[in-house]
Design a protein around this motif. Structure first.
Motif, mmCIF file in Angstrom:
data_model
loop_
_atom_site.group_PDB
_atom_site.id
_atom_site.type_symbol
_atom_site.label_atom_id
_atom_site.label_comp_id
_atom_site.label_asym_id
_atom_site.label_seq_id
_atom_site.Cartn_x
_atom_site.Cartn_y
_atom_site.Cartn_z
ATOM 1 N N ASN A 160 -45.383 17.805 -14.824
ATOM 2 C CA ASN A 160 -44.952 16.823 -16.080
ATOM 3 C C ASN A 160 -46.208 16.213 -16.357
ATOM 4 O OD1 ASN A 160 -42.239 17.300 -16.517
ATOM 5 N ND2 ASN A 160 -41.975 16.562 -14.236
ATOM 6 N N GLN A 161 -47.488 16.392 -15.844
ATOM 7 C CA GLN A 161 -48.598 15.646 -16.092
ATOM 8 C C GLN A 161 -49.292 16.444 -17.105
ATOM 9 O OE1 GLN A 161 -48.690 12.672 -14.803
ATOM 10 N NE2 GLN A 161 -47.198 13.466 -13.893
ATOM 11 N N GLY A 162 -48.765 17.793 -17.728
ATOM 12 C CA GLY A 162 -49.460 18.667 -18.459
ATOM 13 C C GLY A 162 -50.012 19.854 -17.824
ATOM 14 N N ASN A 163 -50.086 20.010 -16.503
ATOM 15 C CA ASN A 163 -50.632 21.168 -15.707
ATOM 16 C C ASN A 163 -49.468 22.096 -15.569
ATOM 17 O OD1 ASN A 163 -53.198 19.716 -15.903
ATOM 18 N ND2 ASN A 163 -52.405 18.616 -14.169
ATOM 19 N N VAL A 164 -49.095 22.986 -16.515
ATOM 20 C CA VAL A 164 -47.802 23.723 -16.321
ATOM 21 C C VAL A 164 -48.575 25.158 -15.738
ATOM 22 C CG1 VAL A 164 -45.929 24.845 -17.580
ATOM 23 C CG2 VAL A 164 -47.114 22.709 -18.216
ATOM 24 N N PRO A 165 -47.701 25.716 -14.574
ATOM 25 C CA PRO A 165 -48.091 26.952 -14.158
ATOM 26 C C PRO A 165 -48.017 28.259 -14.845
ATOM 27 C CG PRO A 165 -46.217 26.158 -13.210
ATOM 28 C CD PRO A 165 -46.501 25.163 -14.146
ATOM 29 N N GLY A 166 -48.367 29.307 -14.746
ATOM 30 C CA GLY A 166 -48.350 30.334 -15.612
ATOM 31 C C GLY A 166 -46.775 31.030 -15.318
ATOM 32 N N ILE A 167 -46.557 32.122 -16.052
ATOM 33 C CA ILE A 167 -45.302 32.605 -16.295
ATOM 34 C C ILE A 167 -44.659 33.219 -14.868
ATOM 35 C CG2 ILE A 167 -46.140 34.872 -16.922
ATOM 36 C CD1 ILE A 167 -43.123 33.132 -18.280
ATOM 37 N N VAL A 168 -45.643 33.734 -14.002
ATOM 38 C CA VAL A 168 -45.234 34.340 -12.652
ATOM 39 C C VAL A 168 -44.668 33.210 -12.067
ATOM 40 C CG1 VAL A 168 -45.987 35.342 -10.652
ATOM 41 C CG2 VAL A 168 -46.833 36.328 -12.974
ATOM 42 N N PHE A 169 -45.356 32.238 -11.688
ATOM 43 C CA PHE A 169 -44.846 30.926 -10.849
ATOM 44 C C PHE A 169 -43.649 30.406 -11.470
ATOM 45 C CE2 PHE A 169 -44.708 27.344 -8.392
ATOM 46 C CZ PHE A 169 -45.098 27.557 -7.090
ATOM 47 N N SER A 170 -43.866 30.003 -12.738
ATOM 48 C CA SER A 170 -42.717 29.501 -13.394
ATOM 49 C C SER A 170 -41.186 30.350 -13.367
ATOM 50 C CB SER A 170 -42.961 29.458 -14.937
ATOM 51 O OG SER A 170 -44.043 28.610 -15.095
ATOM 52 N N THR A 171 -41.408 31.705 -13.339
ATOM 53 C CA THR A 171 -40.222 32.500 -13.079
ATOM 54 C C THR A 171 -39.733 32.313 -11.798
ATOM 55 O OG1 THR A 171 -41.071 34.001 -14.830
ATOM 56 C CG2 THR A 171 -39.198 34.987 -13.375
ATOM 57 N N PHE A 172 -40.683 32.339 -10.782
ATOM 58 C CA PHE A 172 -40.157 32.417 -9.345
ATOM 59 C C PHE A 172 -39.562 31.062 -8.977
ATOM 60 C CE2 PHE A 172 -41.405 30.487 -5.089
ATOM 61 C CZ PHE A 172 -40.698 31.547 -4.143
ATOM 62 N N TYR A 173 -39.933 29.845 -9.562
ATOM 63 C CA TYR A 173 -39.445 28.394 -9.536
ATOM 64 C C TYR A 173 -37.928 28.429 -9.969
ATOM 65 C CZ TYR A 173 -38.285 23.691 -9.724
ATOM 66 O OH TYR A 173 -38.185 22.255 -9.644
ATOM 67 N N THR A 174 -37.932 29.164 -11.240
ATOM 68 C CA THR A 174 -36.734 28.891 -11.882
ATOM 69 C C THR A 174 -35.551 29.670 -11.135
ATOM 70 O OG1 THR A 174 -37.877 28.673 -14.021
ATOM 71 C CG2 THR A 174 -35.440 29.603 -14.379
ATOM 72 N N CYS A 175 -35.976 30.851 -10.442
ATOM 73 C CA CYS A 175 -35.161 31.623 -9.976
ATOM 74 C C CYS A 175 -34.669 31.261 -8.534
ATOM 75 C CB CYS A 175 -35.563 33.163 -9.651
ATOM 76 S SG CYS A 175 -35.771 33.960 -11.547
ATOM 77 N N THR A 176 -35.567 30.251 -7.896
ATOM 78 C CA THR A 176 -35.225 29.935 -6.380
ATOM 79 C C THR A 176 -34.921 28.511 -6.413
ATOM 80 O OG1 THR A 176 -37.592 29.274 -6.248
ATOM 81 C CG2 THR A 176 -36.873 31.409 -5.670
ATOM 82 N N ASN A 177 -35.306 27.428 -7.364
ATOM 83 C CA ASN A 177 -34.966 26.207 -7.154
ATOM 84 C C ASN A 177 -33.586 25.736 -6.922
ATOM 85 O OD1 ASN A 177 -34.187 26.562 -9.940
ATOM 86 N ND2 ASN A 177 -35.137 24.451 -10.532
ATOM 87 N N LYS A 178 -32.495 26.342 -7.737
ATOM 88 C CA LYS A 178 -31.204 26.143 -7.480
ATOM 89 C C LYS A 178 -30.803 26.650 -6.203
ATOM 90 C CE LYS A 178 -30.655 26.079 -12.693
ATOM 91 N NZ LYS A 178 -32.244 26.262 -12.777
ATOM 92 N N LEU A 179 -31.421 27.952 -5.911
ATOM 93 C CA LEU A 179 -30.938 28.330 -4.617
ATOM 94 C C LEU A 179 -31.333 27.449 -3.393
ATOM 95 C CD1 LEU A 179 -29.611 30.713 -2.547
ATOM 96 C CD2 LEU A 179 -32.157 31.774 -2.927
ATOM 97 N N ILE A 180 -32.357 27.084 -3.355
ATOM 98 C CA ILE A 180 -32.799 26.110 -2.455
ATOM 99 C C ILE A 180 -32.148 24.956 -2.379
ATOM 100 C CG2 ILE A 180 -34.898 24.608 -1.832
ATOM 101 C CD1 ILE A 180 -36.591 27.017 -2.739
ATOM 102 N N TRP A 181 -31.882 24.222 -3.471
ATOM 103 C CA TRP A 181 -31.119 23.098 -3.489
ATOM 104 C C TRP A 181 -29.910 23.089 -3.091
ATOM 105 C CZ3 TRP A 181 -32.278 18.293 -4.614
ATOM 106 C CH2 TRP A 181 -31.227 17.114 -4.730
ATOM 107 N N SER A 182 -29.043 24.063 -3.390
ATOM 108 C CA SER A 182 -27.494 24.627 -2.844
ATOM 109 C C SER A 182 -27.440 24.826 -1.518
ATOM 110 C CB SER A 182 -27.026 25.701 -3.767
ATOM 111 O OG SER A 182 -27.056 25.377 -4.915
ATOM 112 N N LEU A 183 -28.572 25.575 -0.846
ATOM 113 C CA LEU A 183 -28.771 25.721 0.523
ATOM 114 C C LEU A 183 -28.914 24.397 1.373
ATOM 115 C CD1 LEU A 183 -30.925 28.946 0.898
ATOM 116 C CD2 LEU A 183 -28.547 28.512 1.280
ATOM 117 N N ALA A 184 -29.617 23.363 0.943
ATOM 118 C CA ALA A 184 -29.799 22.094 1.351
ATOM 119 C C ALA A 184 -28.474 21.394 1.396
ATOM 120 C CB ALA A 184 -30.762 21.242 0.842
ATOM 121 N N LEU A 185 -27.647 21.499 0.175
ATOM 122 C CA LEU A 185 -26.193 21.113 -0.053
ATOM 123 C C LEU A 185 -25.320 21.747 1.029
ATOM 124 C CD1 LEU A 185 -25.753 20.624 -3.608
ATOM 125 C CD2 LEU A 185 -26.165 18.845 -2.149
ATOM 126 N N ALA A 186 -25.387 23.342 1.501
ATOM 127 C CA ALA A 186 -24.689 23.760 2.244
ATOM 128 C C ALA A 186 -24.904 23.294 3.590
ATOM 129 C CB ALA A 186 -25.205 25.314 2.206
#
Length: 758
Positions: free
Chosen positions: A592-618
């Motif tokens: 959010n400071q403008g240092n956005v990662p590349g497409i590989v890491f962006s895709t990895f975060y998008t595909c895992t952040n909701k899973l990790i959040w839900s596992l914490a809720l679980a």
């Protein structure tokens, strides 16, 4: 004298108006007496107060200055009038304004005073000046015209916008255009902001002038002073004495009036029967039509809403989780649903988004995953609580639409009436265009639960994208729920397949559209935000992970009710769950400071952040429900959360409307600072829950009560035919897991309010 000097004199004069406008009114009678044809005789033995002579002199000075301004401006005004081909009505109105201004008439001063000036703090992002809206529209010149409030925008010339560029960067074409210590250089360094923000002021003109004529005059003025910028007049407003309603609005008001009347009648009948019969279950003795009428009773619905959750089958920690999440959602939307043209110190707003603590707001897109998780848990938990194996698919689908559609559509109907509830400089663009007109165009997509496929910039109540997505996942979960009891292995295989398909689709979409890991606050342009949310957030498959984890947890809560977790493992689990949640929430700080990662890491975060959040809720859910949660269980199961938790669906629907009404009706600029937003947030929370309480009693609770009554009547008919009561079970928790129903070997689960976990 050239026009620039005239303009400067007018500006100086307007600075004096605030202190001298009252003088022209108070002193006019004295001035008239001094110039009357009949001489006046001073009151004997009474000296005139020295202040009176000073006020008279001030009025003469103001009148002289006004006359000089009119005299010097008249040639340019005459020339402009001929060039612009103004209508007769507009020309007469402007000349009357000019002549009465010369004579220091009060109404003319009020119109000029209510016009916007050059904004204060323009170099810190205060680029708007609203003037005085009410003074302008309330000004009236009998037999001539009324005051008309017009917004005037200056659209700055800019090179074509490059998508996804941080607003902290300077437009390349503007580098070295001016010296660093010059005013122009400071504006050009902030040029990114002007791709979607305009300098804005206002003018109060006679109502005989059209919007097009006002825009032509404003354009001419800028050209005469040598500034060749595009000038826009978005709209002009005058005071309306008589409100007219369209046929659709009349129908909506009639329906709302009938609902309110029905609620009043039902409440009176309910109270009479309660006092007369004096029994706790007195409604069971009444006829079926009367019981249907009492579904609208405010008394019964309030009692049901405030009733404690005493059911042994309910997951009580979800009350707290829902309330905490809806409070978080309202916080995010308080900062997000803002008309930036109504803010001052806009540069401060950008600095606020850079703060580390603000990531809970900037990356608040995760909070909705909690609702998906809760909804899925309650579905699988309810299926596992049934004694039989099969679901009544028809009832499963019917209940979903019956519970959600009536309150959803009735709230949209209320949006149709919002234009009549207020006014202001930004009311039209914020409320009328931002809410009502969009709903008039696309309300049917909400009815069909496909509104998440409409572009967010055009969607009717775009925050309701969650409802169709949750509905789609609710239907998709059938492939897991149907075999869940008879063949758990197959169910979990299908659940894993659903998760895999959702993850692959998310990754493919992310790469195909070149999306960022989340909505980046450095990319402030609405088109950049909409590009992400339309393709990477509003789509159903993106949220499959949260739902799949929830379905699994619901099964675990039934099969592992007496689960014992060793203390050390419990502590480690809580630390890991907390760390995982914080990581996916605050890990976006550098981006959010403008240092956005590349497409590989962006895709990895998008595909895992909701899973990790839900596992914490679980982890939180499993430990709390199985008796290993300690103080967390006590907090989340607090009885005060129960009635508030039952209001989360309606609160979710209405809370941005409260925000829009406040922003749209503002008369002055709202300062961009935390203190302001915190007060706005607290007000939004209070008014949203209050409004949700009232609307829930009219729109939501009656339909839930009717559903229960319909199903109980159907059960009675089935029992009368089959004379078989042994398979009928009812567990009334008034908002959680409910009953099972057997008919021809097909069972239906009744999830009471669990579909509405907002």
């Amino acid at each position: 004298m050239n026009y620039i000097n005239i303009y400067l004199k007018i500006s100086c004069f307007l600075l004096m108006v605030g202190t001298l406008s009252c003088t022209s009114y108070v002193g006019s009678s004295s001035y008239a007496q001094d110039n009357a044809t009949k001489p006046t005789t001073p009151t004997p033995n009474r000296e005139e107060d020295p202040s009176i002579s000073k006020w008279k002199a001030a009025e003469k000075a103001v009148k002289k200055l006004a006359g000089m301004i009119v005299k010097n401006s008249l040639p340019a005004i005459m020339q402009a009038s001929e060039t612009l081909n103004l209508t007769t009505g507009c020309s007469k109105g402007l000349f009357k304004l000019l002549t009465d201004f010369k004579q220091t008439k009060l109404w003319a001063f009020r119109m000029i005073d209510s016009s916007g000036k050059i904004p204060n703090g323009i170099f810190d992002g205060s680029i708007n000046s609203f003037g005085d809206y009410d003074t302008c529209v309330n000004t009236e010149v009998p037999r001539h015209f009324r005051g008309q409030y017009c917004l005037v925008e200056v659209d700055l010339p800019l090179p074509p916008r490059v998508p996804f560029v941080s607003y902290d960067e300077e437009i390349p074409q503007f580098i070295n255009v001016s010296r660093p210590d010059m005013v122009l250089s400071d504006f050009l360094r902030k040029g990114m902001y002007f791709h979607h923000l305009n300098f804005r002021s206002s003018v109060c003109v006679p109502s005989t002038c059209s919007r097009e004529e006002v825009q032509a005059i404003a354009t001419k003025v800028f050209k005469m002073i040598g500034i060749d910028f595009k000038v826009l007049v978005p709209h002009c407003e005058t005071k309306v004495d008589k409100i007219t309603f369209s046929s659709s609005e009349i129908v909506i008001m009639t329906v709302l009036a009938l609902l309110l009347t029905l609620a009043v009648i039902a409440t009176v009948v309910d109270v009479i029967f309660k006092l007369k019969l004096d029994e706790e279950l007195y409604q069971d003795r009444l006829t079926l039509p009367v019981r249907y009428l009492l579904c609208f009773s405010l008394y019964t619905n309030i009692c049901r809403l405030l009733k404690k959750d005493t059911s042994p089958d309910s997951i009580k920690v979800f009350h707290g989780m829902k309330v905490i999440t809806i409070l978080w959602v309202i916080l995010n939307h308080t900062y997000y649903y803002i008309n930036y043209q109504a803010l001052s110190s806009l540069l401060n707003a950008r600095e606020i988004s850079k703060e580390f603590g603000m990531q809970v707001v900037v990356n608040g897109f995760l909070n909705v995953e909690t609702f998906f998780f809760i909804s899925a848990v309650l579905l699988s938990y309810g299926v596992m609580k049934m004694k039989e194996q099969k679901l009544n698919i028809f009832l499963y689908i019917f209940r979903r639409f019956w519970r959600l559609t009536p309150p959803f559509m009735l709230v949209i109907s209320c949006v149709y009436l919002l234009p009549h509830l207020g006014s202001g400089p930004v009311w039209k663009e914020t409320v009328v265009d931002g809410l009502t007109e969009k709903c008039k165009k696309y309300w049917w997509t909400n009815l069909l639960f496909i509104n998440n496929f409409v572009p967010s910039a055009e969607m009717c109540m775009n925050w309701t994208w969650y409802i169709p997505v949750d509905t789609h996942l609710y239907f998709l979960s059938l492939i897991v729920l149907i075999p869940l009891k008879s063949n758990p292995r197959l169910a979990f295989l299908l659940n894993g397949l659903l998760f895999a398909v959702g993850t692959v689709a998310t990754a493919a979409s992310h790469v195909y559209f070149g999306l960022h890991p989340t909505a980046i606050s450095a990319y402030l342009h609405p088109d950049d935000i909409n590009y992400f949310v339309d393709r990477g957030y509003f789509r159903t498959y993106v949220h499959c992970a949260s739902y799949c984890v929830g379905l699994t947890v619901g099964y675990i809560l039934i099969t592992k009710q007496k689960l014992h977790i060793p203390l050390r493992l419990n502590i480690v689990g809580w630390i890991v769950a907390f760390a995982a949640g914080i990581t996916v929430l605050y890990g976006v700080y550098d981006w959010n400071q403008g240092n956005v990662p590349g497409i590989v890491f962006s895709t990895f975060y998008t595909c895992t952040n909701k899973l990790i959040w839900s596992l914490a809720l679980a982890w939180v859910t499993v430990t709390c429900v199985t008796g290993n949660g300690g103080i967390a269980t006590t907090i989340l199961s607090w009885e005060a959360f129960v009635p508030l938790g039952r209001l989360t669906y309606m609160t979710y629907l209405v809370h941005p409307i409260v925000q829009f009404l406040y922003i749209g009706s503002t008369r002055t600029l709202i300062r961009s600072e935390h203190r302001t937003f915190v007060f706005m947030y607290l007000a939004n929370v209070m008014f949203s829950f209050m409004l949700a309480f009232g609307l829930s009693l009219l729109f939501e609770s009656p339909f839930m009560a009717m559903e229960k009554l319909m199903l109980s009547s159907r059960r009675s008919r089935v029992d009368a035919v089959k004379n078989n009561n042994k398979n009928l079970k009812t567990v009334d928790s008034d908002m959680d897991t409910s009953s099972t129903l057997k008919e021809d070997g097909i069972w239906a689960i009744n999830i009471r309010h669990t579909e509405c976990n907002y």
